[in-house]
Design a protein around this motif. Structure first.
Motif, PDB file in Angstrom:
ATOM      1  N   UNK A 134       2.698  20.060  -5.376  1.00 52.88           N
ATOM      2  CA  UNK A 134       1.781  21.175  -5.600  1.00 52.88           C
ATOM      3  C   UNK A 134       1.498  21.937  -4.310  1.00 52.88           C
ATOM      4  N   UNK A 135       1.269  21.208  -3.197  1.00 54.74           N
ATOM      5  CA  UNK A 135       0.755  21.849  -1.983  1.00 54.74           C
ATOM      6  C   UNK A 135       1.798  22.126  -0.913  1.00 54.74           C
ATOM      7  N   UNK A 136       2.861  21.327  -0.854  1.00 54.41           N
ATOM      8  CA  UNK A 136       3.860  21.366   0.238  1.00 54.41           C
ATOM      9  C   UNK A 136       3.197  21.178   1.603  1.00 54.41           C
ATOM     10  N   UNK A 137       2.074  20.463   1.610  1.00 57.38           N
ATOM     11  CA  UNK A 137       1.359  20.076   2.828  1.00 57.38           C
ATOM     12  C   UNK A 137       1.357  18.555   2.856  1.00 57.38           C
ATOM     13  N   UNK A 138       1.608  17.975   4.035  1.00 55.29           N
ATOM     14  CA  UNK A 138       1.703  16.518   4.141  1.00 55.29           C
ATOM     15  C   UNK A 138       0.429  15.837   3.630  1.00 55.29           C
ATOM     16  N   UNK A 139       0.555  15.018   2.572  1.00 48.09           N
ATOM     17  CA  UNK A 139      -0.601  14.255   2.095  1.00 48.09           C
ATOM     18  C   UNK A 139      -1.042  13.239   3.147  1.00 48.09           C
ATOM     19  N   UNK A 140      -2.279  12.847   3.119  1.00 51.48           N
ATOM     20  CA  UNK A 140      -2.846  11.965   4.149  1.00 51.48           C
ATOM     21  C   UNK A 140      -2.921  10.501   3.716  1.00 51.48           C
ATOM     22  N   UNK A 190       0.826  -1.204   0.000  1.00 55.26           N
ATOM     23  CA  UNK A 190       0.000   0.000   0.000  1.00 55.26           C
ATOM     24  C   UNK A 190       0.866   1.263   0.000  1.00 55.26           C
ATOM     25  N   UNK A 191       1.941   1.268   0.762  1.00 54.32           N
ATOM     26  CA  UNK A 191       2.839   2.431   0.761  1.00 54.32           C
ATOM     27  C   UNK A 191       3.457   2.659  -0.615  1.00 54.32           C
ATOM     28  N   UNK A 192       3.826   1.596  -1.270  1.00 58.40           N
ATOM     29  CA  UNK A 192       4.384   1.722  -2.626  1.00 58.40           C
ATOM     30  C   UNK A 192       3.321   2.245  -3.596  1.00 58.40           C
ATOM     31  N   UNK A 193       2.083   1.787  -3.430  1.00 59.80           N
ATOM     32  CA  UNK A 193       1.001   2.231  -4.313  1.00 59.80           C
ATOM     33  C   UNK A 193       0.733   3.722  -4.186  1.00 59.80           C
ATOM     34  N   UNK A 194       0.719   4.238  -2.945  1.00 58.71           N
ATOM     35  CA  UNK A 194       0.363   5.651  -2.744  1.00 58.71           C
ATOM     36  C   UNK A 194       1.552   6.597  -2.869  1.00 58.71           C
ATOM     37  N   UNK A 195       2.774   6.079  -2.885  1.00 57.07           N
ATOM     38  CA  UNK A 195       3.954   6.955  -2.929  1.00 57.07           C
ATOM     39  C   UNK A 195       3.919   7.942  -4.101  1.00 57.07           C
ATOM     40  N   UNK A 196       3.648   7.507  -5.344  1.00 55.32           N
ATOM     41  CA  UNK A 196       3.612   8.482  -6.439  1.00 55.32           C
ATOM     42  C   UNK A 196       2.504   9.528  -6.268  1.00 55.32           C
ATOM     43  N   UNK A 208       3.165  13.664  -6.020  1.00 55.20           N
ATOM     44  CA  UNK A 208       2.477  14.625  -6.883  1.00 55.20           C
ATOM     45  C   UNK A 208       1.723  15.670  -6.057  1.00 55.20           C
ATOM     46  N   UNK A 209       1.019  15.225  -5.020  1.00 59.03           N
ATOM     47  CA  UNK A 209       0.288  16.164  -4.163  1.00 59.03           C
ATOM     48  C   UNK A 209       1.244  17.101  -3.431  1.00 59.03           C
ATOM     49  N   UNK A 210       2.322  16.541  -2.884  1.00 57.30           N
ATOM     50  CA  UNK A 210       3.320  17.341  -2.171  1.00 57.30           C
ATOM     51  C   UNK A 210       3.930  18.400  -3.084  1.00 57.30           C
TER      52      UNK A 210
END
Length: 174
Positions: free
Chosen positions: A161-167, A147-153, A157-159
């Motif tokens: 743009x936002x520089x806020x920790x993704x959830x 799951x960590x590998x799946x959400x890493x990309x 991408x979110x980081x």
């Protein structure tokens, strides 16, 4: 296409090669495997005597250090918090991690942790040159790592743009 086999070695500066060799042997049971000393840098031919030491970090991993006595006193990047730059080494399991903490403390080393990171636990301490060290024991399941590998990309991408920790992986510290 470039394909890596493994990390050959990772090198840092140390204040004293002998003190470093002795400390890593006594505290982390790491053997000195190679010492290279020259009066000029092979790649640049600059006259700069150095001692380059290589320590066995297990399973073919090598941690190396340079003592360079003719350079200004060793420091650190004061704009980077001390917790950011560190050398992380893996131990077998949580029992080995707890035993390592007890052994280090018995030798007078100030140790922080264990800290739970969701899929591994870690302890932290400093070597004689001021490098922060981490010993880590993996605790994550195959499913958690997948799951960590799946959400890493998605997180990157979110980081970007936002520089806020993704959830996406907030469950690690909940």
């Amino acid at each position: 296409m470039i394909k890596m086999k493994r990390i050959h070695h990772v090198a840092y500066r140390c204040t004293d090669a002998k003190v470093t060799v002795d400390w890593y042997k006594e505290h982390l049971n790491m053997e000195l495997t190679v010492a290279i000393a020259e009066n000029e840098v092979p790649s640049t031919k600059a006259p700069d005597p150095y001692m380059h030491i290589f320590l066995d970090a297990g399973m073919g991993n090598v941690l190396a250090f340079f003592e360079i006595p003719n350079s200004p006193t060793m420091g650190r990047d004061e704009n980077t918090p001390t917790w950011v730059q560190h050398i992380a080494l893996e131990v077998e399991d949580v029992d080995a991690l707890v035993a390592a903490k007890e052994e280090l403390q018995s030798k007078g080393v100030d140790v922080l942790g264990p800290v739970h990171h969701g899929v591994f636990k870690s302890i932290y301490f400093f070597d004689p040159s001021g490098h922060r060290l981490e010993l880590a024991a993996n605790t994550g399941t195959v499913e958690q790592m997948k799951e960590l590998k799946r959400v890493a990309p998605l997180m990157i991408e979110e980081w970007a743009v936002t520089k806020v920790a993704p959830k996406h992986a907030a469950w690690l510290h909940e």
